[in-house]
Design an enzyme around this catalytic site. Structure first.
Site, PDB file in Angstrom:
ATOM      1  N   ASP A 128       6.790  -7.606  -2.072  1.00 37.15           N
ATOM      2  CA  ASP A 128       6.345  -6.580  -1.119  1.00 37.15           C
ATOM      3  C   ASP A 128       6.498  -7.175   0.272  1.00 37.15           C
ATOM      4  O   ASP A 128       5.528  -7.622   0.878  1.00 37.15           O
ATOM      5  CB  ASP A 128       4.893  -6.187  -1.391  1.00 37.15           C
ATOM      6  CG  ASP A 128       4.454  -5.035  -0.495  1.00 37.15           C
ATOM      7  OD1 ASP A 128       5.328  -4.481   0.211  1.00 37.15           O
ATOM      8  OD2 ASP A 128       3.264  -4.698  -0.490  1.00 37.15           O
ATOM      9  N   HIS A 183       6.586   4.602  -3.730  1.00 35.28           N
ATOM     10  CA  HIS A 183       5.588   5.617  -3.426  1.00 35.28           C
ATOM     11  C   HIS A 183       6.241   6.963  -3.718  1.00 35.28           C
ATOM     12  O   HIS A 183       7.462   7.099  -3.583  1.00 35.28           O
ATOM     13  CB  HIS A 183       5.219   5.621  -1.941  1.00 35.28           C
ATOM     14  CG  HIS A 183       4.610   4.354  -1.438  1.00 35.28           C
ATOM     15  ND1 HIS A 183       5.350   3.340  -0.910  1.00 35.28           N
ATOM     16  CD2 HIS A 183       3.324   3.965  -1.363  1.00 35.28           C
ATOM     17  CE1 HIS A 183       4.545   2.362  -0.539  1.00 35.28           C
ATOM     18  NE2 HIS A 183       3.316   2.706  -0.797  1.00 35.28           N
ATOM     19  N   ASP A 205       8.575   7.881  -0.946  1.00 36.76           N
ATOM     20  CA  ASP A 205       9.787   7.069  -0.732  1.00 36.76           C
ATOM     21  C   ASP A 205      10.978   7.801  -1.343  1.00 36.76           C
ATOM     22  O   ASP A 205      12.117   7.641  -0.907  1.00 36.76           O
ATOM     23  CB  ASP A 205       9.681   5.700  -1.417  1.00 36.76           C
ATOM     24  CG  ASP A 205       8.580   4.833  -0.838  1.00 36.76           C
ATOM     25  OD1 ASP A 205       8.161   5.091   0.302  1.00 36.76           O
ATOM     26  OD2 ASP A 205       8.145   3.892  -1.537  1.00 36.76           O
ATOM     27  N   HIS A 216      -2.044 -10.596   2.112  1.00 39.92           N
ATOM     28  CA  HIS A 216      -3.351  -9.988   2.378  1.00 39.92           C
ATOM     29  C   HIS A 216      -4.477 -11.007   2.246  1.00 39.92           C
ATOM     30  O   HIS A 216      -5.421 -11.000   3.041  1.00 39.92           O
ATOM     31  CB  HIS A 216      -3.586  -8.794   1.449  1.00 39.92           C
ATOM     32  CG  HIS A 216      -2.606  -7.683   1.699  1.00 39.92           C
ATOM     33  ND1 HIS A 216      -2.576  -6.535   0.959  1.00 39.92           N
ATOM     34  CD2 HIS A 216      -1.615  -7.559   2.619  1.00 39.92           C
ATOM     35  CE1 HIS A 216      -1.610  -5.740   1.421  1.00 39.92           C
ATOM     36  NE2 HIS A 216      -1.013  -6.358   2.417  1.00 39.92           N
ATOM     37  N   GLU A 228      -2.031  -9.450  -3.229  1.00 34.83           N
ATOM     38  CA  GLU A 228      -0.853  -9.695  -2.384  1.00 34.83           C
ATOM     39  C   GLU A 228      -1.065 -10.973  -1.578  1.00 34.83           C
ATOM     40  O   GLU A 228      -2.092 -11.134  -0.903  1.00 34.83           O
ATOM     41  CB  GLU A 228      -0.608  -8.512  -1.436  1.00 34.83           C
ATOM     42  CG  GLU A 228       0.493  -8.828  -0.425  1.00 34.83           C
ATOM     43  CD  GLU A 228       0.983  -7.652   0.382  1.00 34.83           C
ATOM     44  OE1 GLU A 228       1.101  -6.545  -0.186  1.00 34.83           O
ATOM     45  OE2 GLU A 228       1.255  -7.841   1.580  1.00 34.83           O
ATOM     46  N   ASP A 237       4.227  -9.534   6.152  1.00 37.40           N
ATOM     47  CA  ASP A 237       5.098  -9.244   4.999  1.00 37.40           C
ATOM     48  C   ASP A 237       6.424 -10.007   5.049  1.00 37.40           C
ATOM     49  O   ASP A 237       7.500  -9.422   4.889  1.00 37.40           O
ATOM     50  CB  ASP A 237       5.362  -7.726   4.891  1.00 37.40           C
ATOM     51  CG  ASP A 237       4.129  -6.945   4.469  1.00 37.40           C
ATOM     52  OD1 ASP A 237       3.224  -7.532   3.841  1.00 37.40           O
ATOM     53  OD2 ASP A 237       4.069  -5.739   4.766  1.00 37.40           O
ATOM     54  N   MET A 289       6.583   0.091 -11.675  1.00 37.73           N
ATOM     55  CA  MET A 289       5.332   0.408 -10.957  1.00 37.73           C
ATOM     56  C   MET A 289       5.559   1.568  -9.999  1.00 37.73           C
ATOM     57  O   MET A 289       6.634   1.716  -9.431  1.00 37.73           O
ATOM     58  CB  MET A 289       4.873  -0.840 -10.178  1.00 37.73           C
ATOM     59  CG  MET A 289       3.623  -0.676  -9.348  1.00 37.73           C
ATOM     60  SD  MET A 289       3.927  -0.066  -7.681  1.00 37.73           S
ATOM     61  CE  MET A 289       3.939  -1.580  -6.744  1.00 37.73           C
ATOM     62  N   GLU A 325      -5.213  -2.903  -5.012  1.00 37.58           N
ATOM     63  CA  GLU A 325      -4.682  -3.889  -4.063  1.00 37.58           C
ATOM     64  C   GLU A 325      -5.580  -3.974  -2.832  1.00 37.58           C
ATOM     65  O   GLU A 325      -5.766  -2.992  -2.112  1.00 37.58           O
ATOM     66  CB  GLU A 325      -3.256  -3.489  -3.656  1.00 37.58           C
ATOM     67  CG  GLU A 325      -2.649  -4.426  -2.628  1.00 37.58           C
ATOM     68  CD  GLU A 325      -1.212  -4.074  -2.279  1.00 37.58           C
ATOM     69  OE1 GLU A 325      -0.569  -3.312  -3.053  1.00 37.58           O
ATOM     70  OE2 GLU A 325      -0.733  -4.531  -1.239  1.00 37.58           O
ATOM     71  N   LYS A 348      -6.861  -5.507   0.942  1.00 37.46           N
ATOM     72  CA  LYS A 348      -6.329  -5.989   2.224  1.00 37.46           C
ATOM     73  C   LYS A 348      -7.497  -5.972   3.202  1.00 37.46           C
ATOM     74  O   LYS A 348      -8.280  -5.021   3.195  1.00 37.46           O
ATOM     75  CB  LYS A 348      -5.209  -5.053   2.678  1.00 37.46           C
ATOM     76  CG  LYS A 348      -4.473  -5.533   3.913  1.00 37.46           C
ATOM     77  CD  LYS A 348      -3.299  -4.607   4.207  1.00 37.46           C
ATOM     78  CE  LYS A 348      -2.573  -5.034   5.456  1.00 37.46           C
ATOM     79  NZ  LYS A 348      -1.467  -4.111   5.791  1.00 37.46           N
ATOM     80  N   ASP A 387      -0.153  -7.960   9.730  1.00 36.01           N
ATOM     81  CA  ASP A 387       0.439  -7.855   8.389  1.00 36.01           C
ATOM     82  C   ASP A 387       1.944  -8.099   8.481  1.00 36.01           C
ATOM     83  O   ASP A 387       2.717  -7.197   8.761  1.00 36.01           O
ATOM     84  CB  ASP A 387       0.155  -6.434   7.880  1.00 36.01           C
ATOM     85  CG  ASP A 387       0.681  -6.182   6.495  1.00 36.01           C
ATOM     86  OD1 ASP A 387       0.844  -7.141   5.722  1.00 36.01           O
ATOM     87  OD2 ASP A 387       0.929  -5.003   6.182  1.00 36.01           O
ATOM     88  N   ASP A 441       1.881  -8.845  -5.731  1.00 42.93           N
ATOM     89  CA  ASP A 441       2.759  -8.592  -4.582  1.00 42.93           C
ATOM     90  C   ASP A 441       3.051  -9.914  -3.896  1.00 42.93           C
ATOM     91  O   ASP A 441       2.160 -10.544  -3.299  1.00 42.93           O
ATOM     92  CB  ASP A 441       2.088  -7.632  -3.582  1.00 42.93           C
ATOM     93  CG  ASP A 441       2.271  -6.167  -3.975  1.00 42.93           C
ATOM     94  OD1 ASP A 441       2.821  -5.904  -5.071  1.00 42.93           O
ATOM     95  OD2 ASP A 441       1.873  -5.294  -3.183  1.00 42.93           O
TER      96      ASP A 441
HETATM   97  C1  GLT Z   1       2.482  -0.940   2.246  1.00 41.26           C
HETATM   98  C2  GLT Z   1       1.468  -2.056   2.130  1.00 41.26           C
HETATM   99  C3  GLT Z   1       1.572  -2.773   0.849  1.00 41.26           C
HETATM  100  C4  GLT Z   1       1.279  -1.938  -0.355  1.00 41.26           C
HETATM  101  C5  GLT Z   1       2.241  -0.855  -0.572  1.00 41.26           C
HETATM  102  C6  GLT Z   1       1.753   0.031  -1.690  1.00 41.26           C
HETATM  103  S1  GLT Z   1       2.707  -0.003   0.828  1.00 41.26           S
HETATM  104  O1  GLT Z   1       3.724  -1.466   2.595  1.00 41.26           O
HETATM  105  O2  GLT Z   1       1.632  -2.965   3.215  1.00 41.26           O
HETATM  106  O3  GLT Z   1       0.817  -3.936   0.814  1.00 41.26           O
HETATM  107  O4  GLT Z   1       1.409  -2.766  -1.487  1.00 41.26           O
HETATM  108  O5  GLT Z   1       1.128   1.167  -1.252  1.00 41.26           O
HETATM  109 MN    MN Z   2       1.358  -4.855  -1.103  1.00 41.36          MN
HETATM  110 MN    MN Z   3       1.230  -6.539   3.230  1.00 43.60          MN
END
Ligand code: GLT
Ligand code: MN
Ligand code: MN
Length: 388
Positions: free
Chosen positions: A288, A55, A58, A221, A218, A258, A89, A182, A184, A256, A246
């Site tokens: 991600d 980002h 970041d 998600h 992702e 991750d 990216m 993306e 979610k 979430d 992702d």
């Molecule tokens: C954030 C989010 C991700 C996105 C990123 C891109 S930032 O961590 O949970 O799924 O891909 O903005």
């Molecule tokens: Mn993501």
């Molecule tokens: Mn996520």
């Protein structure tokens, strides 16, 4: 595939925010120190990654002066060069600053919408300067807790207007940049707009420059929404829209999480890797995800190495699956043609329709057929568990 060593040919990338995650959650303070951008580059090079994604903030703090930005970017580019990493990216942080608490492109406030466009243009410039070819749009705050505040039709229109504006900007600059949307379903908002990859795929054809825009699905998600991720990816691929991906993991019905790629659902991760490898997806394999909050510096490295190693192990399993005589024979039998009815299928013609209407099927025999999926699935399990 010996030793499952990652190399640049695998195109494994990580967001700066992934290995840089400090382990803060809604209930607890950070458990790991902040890493400087240059430390993140070194860490990723150490574990064998190909690239690092970011980002805008970041790397460059939101309130940095132009002089700060110049120095920070120059140092970062030197570090990338020194460690042989690329930036395939980039994306914009449109969710951390309180100005974006009710969305960025979809906010009711035109000043917020304008600020979001300005910030994104500046961030696109940064991404392109660093070599990015894909630009991700994750609408972190584009949603609601209560629909009393706005109609989703207005939100959709504003989001469309913003993407059209930014496509125009990219075209005029002559940047070779594609957008990847993306989805979610929720978090950080109660509900996010365009909550699934399928919804994004339906939205893209409504844009002014649909060819410039694809998706960044992702794993976690789609799992949050209780969906089969590989099916979503397949639909995106079929539409020519799989611009980025992702990779991470988690079970449905959770926040979430991750998690490390493959940490939760080995079988689904296998089918995903098999799909990407079978169709010849050539984009980044972007992780991600972040290390468990229990981890320190060593755990973060183990997490990053684990993501890539798991991918390569599953890639090897996919090759074994494709080379397995018994499995392939069973699959061939299942899809075997039938000369009597093959002629009845295919594109429409009036002769074919008439022949099909006149054909007599043995319906009970079709229903009585044992498909053998139990056996096939058990063979897959044994292959994945290494006893085959
Ligand atoms: C954030 C989010 C991700 C996105 C990123 C891109 S930032 O961590 O949970 O799924 O891909 O903005
Ligand atoms: Mn993501
Ligand atoms: Mn996520």
């Amino acid at each position: 595939m010996s030793n499952f060593q990652p190399g640049p040919e695998h195109k494994f990338t990580f967001g700066m925010w992934t290995v840089g995650n400090m382990g803060r959650d809604p209930f607890g303070e950070p458990v790991r120190p902040a890493l400087k951008p240059l430390e993140i580059v070194r860490l990723l090079a150490d574990v064998g990654a190909y690239g690092v994604n970011l980002h805008d903030n970041d790397l460059v703090p939101i309130d940095a002066t132009l002089a700060d930005r110049k120095r920070i970017v120059a140092d970062f580019r030197n570090a990338l060069k020194q460690h042989g990493l690329v930036v395939p990216m980039a994306t914009t942080n449109l969710f951390s600053d309180p100005a974006f608490k009710d969305g960025a492109f979809t906010s009711n406030d035109p000043k917020v919408r304008a600020l979001a466009l300005q910030k994104t243009m500046q961030s696109i410039d940064l991404g392109v300067e660093l070599g990015a070819q894909v630009y991700v749009f994750w609408g972190g705050r584009e949603g609601t807790e209560t629909d009393v505040c706005r109609s989703p039709l207005d939100a959709g229109k504003r989001f469309r207007d913003a993407l059209n504006f930014l496509c125009g900007y990219v075209r005029e600059q002559g940047y070779a940049l594609k957008f990847a949307l993306e989805a979610k379903p929720n978090e950080p908002r109660g509900d996010l707009y365009l909550p699934t990859t399928g919804a994004m795929l339906g939205f893209i054809p409504t844009l002014d420059y649909p060819d410039m825009v694809g998706v960044n699905p992702e794993v976690a998600h789609e799992h949050m929404a209780g969906l089969n991720f590989m099916h979503a990816v397949a639909q995106a691929w079929d539409a020519g829209k799989l611009f980025h991906i992702d990779l991470n993991d988690q079970n449905p019905g959770r926040y979430d999480q991750d998690f490390r790629f493959g940490a939760q659902n080995y079988k689904q991760a296998f089918f995903l890797v098999k799909f990407l490898e079978d169709v010849g997806y050539s984009g980044s394999r972007h992780f991600d995800a972040h290390a468990y909050r229990t981890e320190g510096a060593a755990g973060v490295k183990a997490f990053a190495a684990g993501c890539m190693r798991t991918y390569l192990i599953l890639k090897d399993k996919a090759a074994k699956f494709n080379a397995d005589g018994e499995i392939q024979m069973l699959l061939k039998e299942l899809a075997a043609g039938d000369s009597a009815t093959d002629a009845l299928l295919g594109s429409y013609s009036s002769t074919r329709a008439a022949a099909l209407k006149a054909h007599v099927f043995d319906r009970p025999a079709l229903g009585a057929r044992d498909l053998g999926y139990e056996h096939l699935d058990q063979l897959l399990f044994e292959l994945l568990m290494g006893v085959r």
